[in-house]
Scaffold this motif. Structure first.
Motif, PDB file in Angstrom:
ATOM      1  N   THR A   6       4.196   4.815 -10.827  1.00  0.00           N
ATOM      2  CA  THR A   6       5.187   5.094 -11.502  1.00  0.00           C
ATOM      3  C   THR A   6       6.284   5.780 -10.702  1.00  0.00           C
ATOM      4  O   THR A   6       5.853   6.729 -10.117  1.00  0.00           O
ATOM      5  CB  THR A   6       5.200   5.592 -12.801  1.00  0.00           C
ATOM      6  OG1 THR A   6       4.679   7.030 -12.804  1.00  0.00           O
ATOM      7  CG2 THR A   6       3.989   4.834 -13.673  1.00  0.00           C
ATOM      8  N   ASN A   7       7.537   5.529 -10.910  1.00  0.00           N
ATOM      9  CA  ASN A   7       8.684   6.349 -10.452  1.00  0.00           C
ATOM     10  C   ASN A   7       9.685   6.335 -11.643  1.00  0.00           C
ATOM     11  O   ASN A   7      10.460   5.511 -11.873  1.00  0.00           O
ATOM     12  CB  ASN A   7       9.278   5.634  -9.330  1.00  0.00           C
ATOM     13  CG  ASN A   7      10.576   6.643  -8.786  1.00  0.00           C
ATOM     14  OD1 ASN A   7      10.626   7.846  -9.239  1.00  0.00           O
ATOM     15  ND2 ASN A   7      11.271   6.202  -7.856  1.00  0.00           N
ATOM     16  N   LYS A   8       9.407   7.516 -12.752  1.00  0.00           N
ATOM     17  CA  LYS A   8      10.505   7.620 -13.515  1.00  0.00           C
ATOM     18  C   LYS A   8      11.563   8.669 -13.325  1.00  0.00           C
ATOM     19  O   LYS A   8      12.121   9.204 -14.352  1.00  0.00           O
ATOM     20  CB  LYS A   8       9.561   8.016 -14.692  1.00  0.00           C
ATOM     21  CG  LYS A   8       8.445   7.122 -15.161  1.00  0.00           C
ATOM     22  CD  LYS A   8       7.367   7.710 -16.408  1.00  0.00           C
ATOM     23  CE  LYS A   8       6.562   6.842 -16.708  1.00  0.00           C
ATOM     24  NZ  LYS A   8       5.605   7.321 -18.008  1.00  0.00           N
ATOM     25  N   ALA A  30      10.167   0.988 -14.145  1.00  0.00           N
ATOM     26  CA  ALA A  30       9.288   2.587 -13.752  1.00  0.00           C
ATOM     27  C   ALA A  30       7.926   2.224 -13.275  1.00  0.00           C
ATOM     28  O   ALA A  30       7.658   2.859 -12.546  1.00  0.00           O
ATOM     29  CB  ALA A  30       9.436   3.168 -15.197  1.00  0.00           C
ATOM     30  N   ASP A  31       7.448   1.213 -13.796  1.00  0.00           N
ATOM     31  CA  ASP A  31       5.873   0.916 -13.241  1.00  0.00           C
ATOM     32  C   ASP A  31       6.145  -0.128 -12.159  1.00  0.00           C
ATOM     33  O   ASP A  31       6.762  -1.127 -12.173  1.00  0.00           O
ATOM     34  CB  ASP A  31       5.253   0.261 -14.702  1.00  0.00           C
ATOM     35  CG  ASP A  31       4.925   1.096 -15.423  1.00  0.00           C
ATOM     36  OD1 ASP A  31       4.916   2.308 -15.329  1.00  0.00           O
ATOM     37  OD2 ASP A  31       4.487   0.920 -16.688  1.00  0.00           O
ATOM     38  N   THR A 103       5.908   9.290  -9.471  1.00  0.00           N
ATOM     39  CA  THR A 103       5.720  10.478 -10.483  1.00  0.00           C
ATOM     40  C   THR A 103       4.256  10.497 -10.796  1.00  0.00           C
ATOM     41  O   THR A 103       3.626  11.597 -11.210  1.00  0.00           O
ATOM     42  CB  THR A 103       6.524  10.309 -11.569  1.00  0.00           C
ATOM     43  OG1 THR A 103       6.497   8.915 -12.072  1.00  0.00           O
ATOM     44  CG2 THR A 103       7.945  10.831 -11.425  1.00  0.00           C
TER      45      THR A 103
END
Length: 217
Positions: A6-8, A30-31, A103
């Motif tokens: 994930t990169n939130k 985000a996923d 993240t």
């Protein structure tokens, strides 16, 4: 092998952390799964930029029954012990290295058919950087892959490999140093600084367009 992360973080957060311009209009999930778009940081003419790329280098094979080419699959992880062989072309060129903001990353746990998602995040870095390589491709445009090392013994019950998570002071080394020096930051991240969250979420709860076969070489 890491097949989901994930990169939130927001563009503004990434721009501030990685010292890039913040004038981007990305629309990415985000996923991030293999063959999905993700965000990387790389250098262009000595300046850092955020860029959207596809996760995974294309890998080609032929159908064993028909002999015809299959659709390309994604090689989304690169083994550290093969950086000087299979990955040498990109690893030894600093311009082909990148940072992959994330993240948390996920691994599958449990018996076959009932695997669930276990998430691992970095306690002292809410947004961390995973060491990556990138290259242009005819199939998907610019694409990237993440470098993996043997997991610390504390994580062996989850998986025997883990991403190369960079300390902030290693970002510059990974993006600019020669290969010998860059190799010094290809290390395990201390398990004491990682958070593990086991969930009941099914591992295969993913969108239909997600590829089925992804490799680490």
């Amino acid at each position: 092998m890491c097949n989901l992360y994930t990169n939130k973080s927001t563009v503004q957060e990434m721009a501030s952390l990685f010292a890039t311009p913040a004038t981007y209009g990305f629309n990415v999930p985000a996923d991030v799964y293999p063959q999905y778009p993700g965000i990387v940081v790389r250098e262009v003419h000595g300046e850092r930029v955020l860029e959207q790329m596809t996760w995974g280098f294309p890998r080609h094979s032929n159908n064993k029954r028909t002999g015809k080419p299959n659709k390309p699959t994604a090689t989304n992880n690169a083994r550290d012990d093969k950086l000087w062989t299979i990955w040498r072309q990109w690893f030894t060129d600093p311009a082909q290295r990148c940072l992959i903001p994330f993240t948390s990353f996920a691994e599958a746990e449990g018996e076959a058919g009932k695997m669930t998602r276990t998430w691992i995040s970095v306690a002292d870095q809410p947004v961390a950087a995973w060491a990556g390589l990138w290259r242009p491709t005819d199939e998907w445009g610019n694409a990237y892959t993440g470098v993996m090392v043997d997991a610390t013994k504390e994580l062996w019950d989850i998986h025997d490999r883990m991403p190369v998570i960079l300390h902030p002071d290693a970002h510059e080394t990974w993006l600019r140093a020669d290969a010998e020096e860059a190799m010094t930051v290809v290390t395990q991240y201390p398990a004491a600084k990682l958070r593990v969250e086991r969930t009941d979420d099914p591992w295969f709860a993913r969108k239909a367009l997600t590829p089925n076969k992804n490799l680490q070489i």
